[in-house]
Design a protein around this motif. Sequence first.
Motif, PDB file in Angstrom:
ATOM      1  N   SER A   4       0.862  -1.180   0.000  1.00 45.11           N
ATOM      2  CA  SER A   4       0.000   0.000   0.000  1.00 45.11           C
ATOM      3  C   SER A   4       0.898   1.229   0.000  1.00 45.11           C
ATOM      4  O   SER A   4       2.083   1.153   0.346  1.00 45.11           O
ATOM      5  CB  SER A   4      -0.948   0.013   1.197  1.00 45.11           C
ATOM      6  N   TYR A   5       0.342   2.366  -0.387  1.00 47.29           N
ATOM      7  CA  TYR A   5       1.160   3.573  -0.524  1.00 47.29           C
ATOM      8  C   TYR A   5       0.274   4.795  -0.427  1.00 47.29           C
ATOM      9  O   TYR A   5      -0.912   4.770  -0.765  1.00 47.29           O
ATOM     10  CB  TYR A   5       1.938   3.569  -1.849  1.00 47.29           C
ATOM     11  N   LEU A  54       5.843  12.438  -7.654  1.00 47.07           N
ATOM     12  CA  LEU A  54       5.343  11.296  -6.893  1.00 47.07           C
ATOM     13  C   LEU A  54       4.075  10.695  -7.500  1.00 47.07           C
ATOM     14  O   LEU A  54       3.825   9.501  -7.356  1.00 47.07           O
ATOM     15  CB  LEU A  54       5.090  11.698  -5.439  1.00 47.07           C
ATOM     16  N   LYS A  55       3.282  11.511  -8.185  1.00 51.69           N
ATOM     17  CA  LYS A  55       2.080  10.967  -8.826  1.00 51.69           C
ATOM     18  C   LYS A  55       2.451   9.974  -9.927  1.00 51.69           C
ATOM     19  O   LYS A  55       1.772   8.949 -10.111  1.00 51.69           O
ATOM     20  CB  LYS A  55       1.221  12.102  -9.380  1.00 51.69           C
ATOM     21  N   SER A  56       3.539  10.254 -10.630  1.00 48.94           N
ATOM     22  CA  SER A  56       3.989   9.295 -11.653  1.00 48.94           C
ATOM     23  C   SER A  56       4.508   8.022 -10.995  1.00 48.94           C
ATOM     24  O   SER A  56       4.358   6.921 -11.537  1.00 48.94           O
ATOM     25  CB  SER A  56       5.066   9.918 -12.542  1.00 48.94           C
ATOM     26  N   PHE A  57       5.105   8.161  -9.803  1.00 44.18           N
ATOM     27  CA  PHE A  57       5.558   6.978  -9.063  1.00 44.18           C
ATOM     28  C   PHE A  57       4.357   6.111  -8.682  1.00 44.18           C
ATOM     29  O   PHE A  57       4.412   4.878  -8.779  1.00 44.18           O
ATOM     30  CB  PHE A  57       6.314   7.385  -7.794  1.00 44.18           C
ATOM     31  N   LYS A  62       0.978   1.204  -9.376  1.00 43.78           N
ATOM     32  CA  LYS A  62      -0.268   0.529  -9.742  1.00 43.78           C
ATOM     33  C   LYS A  62      -0.033  -0.479 -10.870  1.00 43.78           C
ATOM     34  O   LYS A  62      -0.633  -1.560 -10.888  1.00 43.78           O
ATOM     35  CB  LYS A  62      -1.315   1.563 -10.156  1.00 43.78           C
ATOM     36  N   GLU A  63       0.868  -0.125 -11.783  1.00 47.40           N
ATOM     37  CA  GLU A  63       1.180  -1.030 -12.894  1.00 47.40           C
ATOM     38  C   GLU A  63       1.880  -2.294 -12.423  1.00 47.40           C
ATOM     39  O   GLU A  63       1.604  -3.393 -12.913  1.00 47.40           O
ATOM     40  CB  GLU A  63       2.055  -0.322 -13.924  1.00 47.40           C
ATOM     41  N   LEU A  68       4.579  -7.263  -7.764  1.00 48.51           N
ATOM     42  CA  LEU A  68       5.121  -7.158  -6.412  1.00 48.51           C
ATOM     43  C   LEU A  68       4.406  -8.103  -5.458  1.00 48.51           C
ATOM     44  O   LEU A  68       5.043  -8.774  -4.635  1.00 48.51           O
ATOM     45  CB  LEU A  68       4.988  -5.716  -5.907  1.00 48.51           C
ATOM     46  N   GLU A  69       3.087  -8.151  -5.567  1.00 45.51           N
ATOM     47  CA  GLU A  69       2.317  -8.940  -4.603  1.00 45.51           C
ATOM     48  C   GLU A  69       2.414 -10.436  -4.862  1.00 45.51           C
ATOM     49  O   GLU A  69       2.096 -11.237  -3.978  1.00 45.51           O
ATOM     50  CB  GLU A  69       0.872  -8.454  -4.591  1.00 45.51           C
ATOM     51  N   ARG A  70       2.869 -10.810  -6.050  1.00 45.47           N
ATOM     52  CA  ARG A  70       3.101 -12.245  -6.323  1.00 45.47           C
ATOM     53  C   ARG A  70       4.454 -12.722  -5.818  1.00 45.47           C
ATOM     54  O   ARG A  70       4.726 -13.928  -5.785  1.00 45.47           O
ATOM     55  CB  ARG A  70       3.000 -12.519  -7.830  1.00 45.47           C
TER      56      ARG A  70
END
Length: 330
Positions: A4-5, A54-57, A62-63, A68-70
């Motif tokens: 999460s971020y 930071l919005k581009s980060f 999200k992409e 990451l979660e796998r």
Amino acid sequence: MKISYTIKILQLKETFSIAYGNYETREALLIELSHLNCKGYGECVAIDYYQIDLKSFISRLKEIQPLLERQSVVHPEEFFRFLSGLDLHPFLISALDCAYWDLFGKLENKSFAELNSIPLENLAQSSITISVGSADEQIKKIEKSKWNKFKVKCKGLNKPDISRLLQLNRDLALDSNASFTDEDCVCLQENIEVQKFSYLEQPRPVDQYKILKKEGFANWMADEDCQNIDSLEELIPYYKSVNIKLMKCGGLTPALGMIAKAKELKYKIMIGCMTESTVGISAACLLAGLTDFADLDGANLISNDYASGNFVENGKIILSGKPGLGIVLK
């Protein structure tokens, strides 16, 4: 593993003035990685002269979130190799790398220092930053402070101001944030009195360092010129010292390699910071046992710190000894 971020606004205690501009706030991207009821935290900040958005980060996160979660929990060095293949900005890699070290240590119930056999005795003492201002203002702040080491910001070379600072008989460094001219640099490195400054940081704009002479009196320290381990060899004739910042190089994992290489090349080393919360400072504090200098006052400059962990009090680095990076959100 879950991620999460969120974006946080860091409020500065007073206007932060450097050669690049004046700042009242900084935006920070806080990243949380979680697994088995443990949570690890990392952070990066929006620095305009690094052109950080930071919005581009967040769009990029999200992409890659499904990837990451796998990921299964592996050693942080293996996780960093995975991150390195994702074409991410070093600032974002740093936040993810630090969050993962924090999570991994908490899962293993071991501190980052323990996992990496980092000495915890004789930690470098941190400086505190004195913003650009008149010599009177800067001297007043130094004389009122309980800190012992100071990094004085300047915009261009004012020789009378430098003379007044040198007369203070305090432990001072000078940071021009690339605002010195070639003529300023020659003047400084040929002046024996300049040896009284512990270091002079990033005198010229990026890649304009060839006027510098390592054998001169000035202890030139590379900041923006020293982005990662690949910078070190080329800078040898010009700089005696390097400022290693986690966000510049991509986190704790590459910082460990960079410190080892810098030692081989006989540099003096500083672990530095941006304006950060205790999330970022906790990570950097853990490297102070490997460096000659520390400049980790970032969380001391803000009024709304949102985490606890390792911290700096009047220049003394105090480690919590807790697992991972020791970070807890308030």
